[in-house]
Design a protein around this motif. Structure first.
Motif, PDB file in Angstrom:
ATOM      1  N   ARG A  55       0.837  -1.208   0.000  1.00  0.00           N
ATOM      2  CA  ARG A  55       0.000   0.000   0.000  1.00  0.00           C
ATOM      3  C   ARG A  55       0.876   1.264   0.000  1.00  0.00           C
ATOM      4  O   ARG A  55       0.613   2.220  -0.726  1.00  0.00           O
ATOM      5  N   ALA A  56       1.890   1.153   0.803  1.00  0.00           N
ATOM      6  CA  ALA A  56       2.802   2.292   0.893  1.00  0.00           C
ATOM      7  C   ALA A  56       3.401   2.597  -0.483  1.00  0.00           C
ATOM      8  O   ALA A  56       3.552   3.741  -0.869  1.00  0.00           O
ATOM      9  N   LYS A  57       3.683   1.487  -1.182  1.00  0.00           N
ATOM     10  CA  LYS A  57       4.296   1.633  -2.493  1.00  0.00           C
ATOM     11  C   LYS A  57       3.352   2.373  -3.447  1.00  0.00           C
ATOM     12  O   LYS A  57       3.760   3.237  -4.211  1.00  0.00           O
ATOM     13  N   ARG A  58       2.053   1.961  -3.354  1.00  0.00           N
ATOM     14  CA  ARG A  58       1.098   2.559  -4.270  1.00  0.00           C
ATOM     15  C   ARG A  58       0.937   4.058  -3.990  1.00  0.00           C
ATOM     16  O   ARG A  58       0.936   4.875  -4.898  1.00  0.00           O
ATOM     17  N   GLU A  59       0.836   4.378  -2.695  1.00  0.00           N
ATOM     18  CA  GLU A  59       0.725   5.799  -2.323  1.00  0.00           C
ATOM     19  C   GLU A  59       1.932   6.566  -2.848  1.00  0.00           C
ATOM     20  O   GLU A  59       1.821   7.646  -3.394  1.00  0.00           O
ATOM     21  N   GLY A  60       3.066   5.889  -2.636  1.00  0.00           N
ATOM     22  CA  GLY A  60       4.331   6.517  -3.070  1.00  0.00           C
ATOM     23  C   GLY A  60       4.294   6.815  -4.554  1.00  0.00           C
ATOM     24  O   GLY A  60       4.589   7.922  -4.975  1.00  0.00           O
ATOM     25  N   ARG A  61       3.840   5.811  -5.339  1.00  0.00           N
ATOM     26  CA  ARG A  61       3.798   6.020  -6.788  1.00  0.00           C
ATOM     27  C   ARG A  61       2.843   7.145  -7.163  1.00  0.00           C
ATOM     28  O   ARG A  61       3.119   7.939  -8.037  1.00  0.00           O
ATOM     29  N   GLY A  62       1.701   7.153  -6.450  1.00  0.00           N
ATOM     30  CA  GLY A  62       0.721   8.212  -6.712  1.00  0.00           C
ATOM     31  C   GLY A  62       1.340   9.587  -6.511  1.00  0.00           C
ATOM     32  O   GLY A  62       1.181  10.480  -7.322  1.00  0.00           O
ATOM     33  N   ARG A  63       2.096   9.669  -5.435  1.00  0.00           N
ATOM     34  CA  ARG A  63       2.722  10.954  -5.119  1.00  0.00           C
ATOM     35  C   ARG A  63       3.702  11.358  -6.215  1.00  0.00           C
ATOM     36  O   ARG A  63       3.763  12.496  -6.614  1.00  0.00           O
ATOM     37  N   VAL A  64       4.431  10.341  -6.701  1.00  0.00           N
ATOM     38  CA  VAL A  64       5.396  10.626  -7.760  1.00  0.00           C
ATOM     39  C   VAL A  64       4.667  11.152  -8.994  1.00  0.00           C
ATOM     40  O   VAL A  64       5.100  12.102  -9.623  1.00  0.00           O
ATOM     41  N   ARG A  65       3.500  10.506  -9.278  1.00  0.00           N
ATOM     42  CA  ARG A  65       2.765  10.918 -10.469  1.00  0.00           C
ATOM     43  C   ARG A  65       2.284  12.368 -10.346  1.00  0.00           C
ATOM     44  O   ARG A  65       2.411  13.148 -11.282  1.00  0.00           O
ATOM     45  N   VAL A  66       1.765  12.735  -9.164  1.00  0.00           N
ATOM     46  CA  VAL A  66       1.312  14.113  -8.936  1.00  0.00           C
ATOM     47  C   VAL A  66       2.470  15.078  -9.152  1.00  0.00           C
ATOM     48  O   VAL A  66       2.364  16.084  -9.818  1.00  0.00           O
ATOM     49  N   PHE A  67       3.621  14.673  -8.595  1.00  0.00           N
ATOM     50  CA  PHE A  67       4.808  15.499  -8.695  1.00  0.00           C
ATOM     51  C   PHE A  67       5.194  15.714 -10.156  1.00  0.00           C
ATOM     52  O   PHE A  67       5.457  16.820 -10.591  1.00  0.00           O
ATOM     53  N   GLU A  68       5.133  14.596 -10.935  1.00  0.00           N
ATOM     54  CA  GLU A  68       5.489  14.704 -12.349  1.00  0.00           C
ATOM     55  C   GLU A  68       4.545  15.636 -13.095  1.00  0.00           C
ATOM     56  O   GLU A  68       4.968  16.410 -13.933  1.00  0.00           O
ATOM     57  N   THR A  69       3.248  15.553 -12.748  1.00  0.00           N
ATOM     58  CA  THR A  69       2.292  16.427 -13.404  1.00  0.00           C
ATOM     59  C   THR A  69       2.618  17.890 -13.114  1.00  0.00           C
ATOM     60  O   THR A  69       2.601  18.732 -13.994  1.00  0.00           O
ATOM     61  N   GLU A  70       2.962  18.131 -11.853  1.00  0.00           N
ATOM     62  CA  GLU A  70       3.334  19.505 -11.501  1.00  0.00           C
ATOM     63  C   GLU A  70       4.559  19.960 -12.278  1.00  0.00           C
ATOM     64  O   GLU A  70       4.629  21.094 -12.749  1.00  0.00           O
ATOM     65  N   MET A  71       5.515  19.032 -12.423  1.00  0.00           N
ATOM     66  CA  MET A  71       6.732  19.361 -13.174  1.00  0.00           C
ATOM     67  C   MET A  71       6.390  19.686 -14.611  1.00  0.00           C
ATOM     68  O   MET A  71       6.896  20.648 -15.177  1.00  0.00           O
ATOM     69  N   ASP A  72       5.513  18.847 -15.205  1.00  0.00           N
ATOM     70  CA  ASP A  72       5.104  19.075 -16.584  1.00  0.00           C
ATOM     71  C   ASP A  72       4.476  20.448 -16.725  1.00  0.00           C
ATOM     72  O   ASP A  72       4.761  21.187 -17.651  1.00  0.00           O
ATOM     73  N   GLN A  73       3.598  20.749 -15.752  1.00  0.00           N
ATOM     74  CA  GLN A  73       2.914  22.034 -15.810  1.00  0.00           C
ATOM     75  C   GLN A  73       3.899  23.183 -15.715  1.00  0.00           C
ATOM     76  O   GLN A  73       3.801  24.163 -16.449  1.00  0.00           O
ATOM     77  N   GLU A  74       4.859  23.021 -14.803  1.00  0.00           N
ATOM     78  CA  GLU A  74       5.842  24.067 -14.615  1.00  0.00           C
ATOM     79  C   GLU A  74       6.647  24.269 -15.891  1.00  0.00           C
ATOM     80  O   GLU A  74       6.918  25.388 -16.305  1.00  0.00           O
ATOM     81  N   LEU A  75       7.010  23.134 -16.501  1.00  0.00           N
ATOM     82  CA  LEU A  75       7.808  23.179 -17.722  1.00  0.00           C
ATOM     83  C   LEU A  75       7.020  23.831 -18.851  1.00  0.00           C
ATOM     84  O   LEU A  75       7.528  24.662 -19.587  1.00  0.00           O
ATOM     85  N   ARG A  76       5.736  23.416 -18.959  1.00  0.00           N
ATOM     86  CA  ARG A  76       4.884  24.008 -19.997  1.00  0.00           C
ATOM     87  C   ARG A  76       4.768  25.506 -19.792  1.00  0.00           C
ATOM     88  O   ARG A  76       4.841  26.284 -20.741  1.00  0.00           O
ATOM     89  N   ASP A  77       4.594  25.889 -18.538  1.00  0.00           N
ATOM     90  CA  ASP A  77       4.432  27.296 -18.210  1.00  0.00           C
ATOM     91  C   ASP A  77       5.689  28.101 -18.556  1.00  0.00           C
ATOM     92  O   ASP A  77       5.608  29.196 -19.101  1.00  0.00           O
ATOM     93  N   ARG A  78       6.836  27.494 -18.273  1.00  0.00           N
ATOM     94  CA  ARG A  78       8.101  28.154 -18.608  1.00  0.00           C
ATOM     95  C   ARG A  78       8.221  28.338 -20.113  1.00  0.00           C
ATOM     96  O   ARG A  78       8.670  29.368 -20.592  1.00  0.00           O
ATOM     97  N   ARG A  79       7.805  27.293 -20.862  1.00  0.00           N
ATOM     98  CA  ARG A  79       7.883  27.378 -22.323  1.00  0.00           C
ATOM     99  C   ARG A  79       6.960  28.472 -22.856  1.00  0.00           C
ATOM    100  O   ARG A  79       7.299  29.204 -23.772  1.00  0.00           O
TER     101      ARG A  79
END
Ligand code: C2E
Ligand code: MG
Ligand code: MG
Ligand code: MG
Length: 279
Positions: free
Chosen positions: A1-25
């Motif tokens: 379960r911990a692993k799944r939560e962890g992965r979820g968190r990573v995915r949220v983080f990646e989305t934020e990164m994508d957004q930040e990158l898009r915004d910078r572009r």
């Protein structure tokens, strides 16, 4: 379960990164047209002796974005440095600032920030020389502010360029002093005309006893080297009084005035509004 939560968190983080990158572009894209579309403004902030006498102004760039409003320079200057646009933009700021200062009835000084990228790319000496001729500004009225980033990288090239600018009569100020890794060693490599103590030391003067000692030490060092000091970010009378007691020469900050359109400071530069409107 911990692993799944962890992965979820990573995915949220990646989305934020994508957004930040898009915004910078997106921002970077808009930045390419900003000069042409006249979206830049130069604000001016007074610089004064610690007794309050105004001796000049620092030019500070503003980007008035059509939908985002004012984008802070700390956000868009790194983008303009990344894609090299800062060379053109920096030239524009210099020209605007010099043209403005040349129109003042009093020979106050004008300070302009230079990016490290302007030292590495383009022909900075030629363009400054050209701008001085074009605007008729006396070179001794121009001060350029550099951070230690200018001396990182091609040190020899930057040093030679600084020497040639100085030979034109332009003064060189070391900005944000005390925040970098090697502020002290750079004092040894070049005869700076002014040291700007970083705002962080001034804003902590009252709260942190160490800051007062650091400011004292910088002043004592600068004075031993015959370099005048300006304190950045002076907001209170208590800070001004401290600096006056410690023989700091100059100050800049909200206590004297905020960065603003030069019109707000016409009385300080000796221009009457009438004359300006009907000129
Ligand atoms: P800087 O050169 O160290 O400029 C001082 C910054 O401190 C300015 O922020 C100014 O608005 C702010 N400031 C001044 N007095 C006070 C005060 O009393 N309290 C507080 N809280 N802040 C104060 P600004 O205008 O947002 O500029 C940030 C940085 O962006 C500048 O730091 C400079 O490094 C860079 N910058 C601005 N204009 C240009 C430019 O034309 N070219 C380049 N290359 N960099 C620029
Ligand atoms: Mg500055
Ligand atoms: Mg600074
Ligand atoms: Mg700064």
């Amino acid at each position: 379960r911990a692993k799944r939560e962890g992965r979820g968190r990573v995915r949220v983080f990646e989305t934020e990164m994508d957004q930040e990158l898009r915004d910078r572009r997106l921002l970077q894209h808009d930045l390419r047209q900003a000069l042409e579309l006249n979206q830049f403004l130069v604000y001016f902030q007074p610089q004064a002796r610690v007794d309050g006498e105004v001796i000049g102004f620092e030019a500070l760039l503003r980007w008035n974005h059509p939908t985002r409003g004012f984008v802070p320079p700390d956000q868009f200057i790194p983008l303009a440095e990344e894609n090299g646009l800062i060379v053109q933009i920096g030239e524009w700021v210099l020209r605007e600032a010099c043209r403005e200062a040349a129109s003042w009835p009093r020979p106050l000084q004008v300070a302009v920030n230079l990016s490290p990228v302007q030292f590495q790319a383009g022909d900075l000496e030629r363009s400054i020389h050209q701008i001085l001729l074009e605007t008729g500004l006396t070179p001794t009225r121009l001060e350029v502010e550099i951070t230690e980033g200018v001396l990182i990288g091609d040190f020899t090239r930057a040093l030679n360029l600084l020497r040639r600018l100085k030979a034109l009569g332009i003064r060189i100020a070391m900005d944000d002093f005390g925040t970098g890794y090697s502020s002290l060693s750079y004092l040894q490599s070049f005869p700076f005309d002014k040291i700007k103590i970083d705002r962080s030391f001034i804003s902590n003067l009252e709260a942190t006893p160490q800051s007062a000692e650091i400011v004292r030490a910088v002043l004592s060092l600068a004075h031993a080297l015959n370099i005048p000091v300006i304190a950045e970010g002076v907001e209170t009378e208590a800070q001004r009084a401290f600096l006056a007691r410690e023989a700091c020469e100059e100050m800049q900050g909200y206590l004297v005035g905020r960065p603003d359109l030069i019109e707000r400071y016409f009385d300080l530069v000796g221009i009457t509004v009438e004359r300006r409107l009907f000129a």
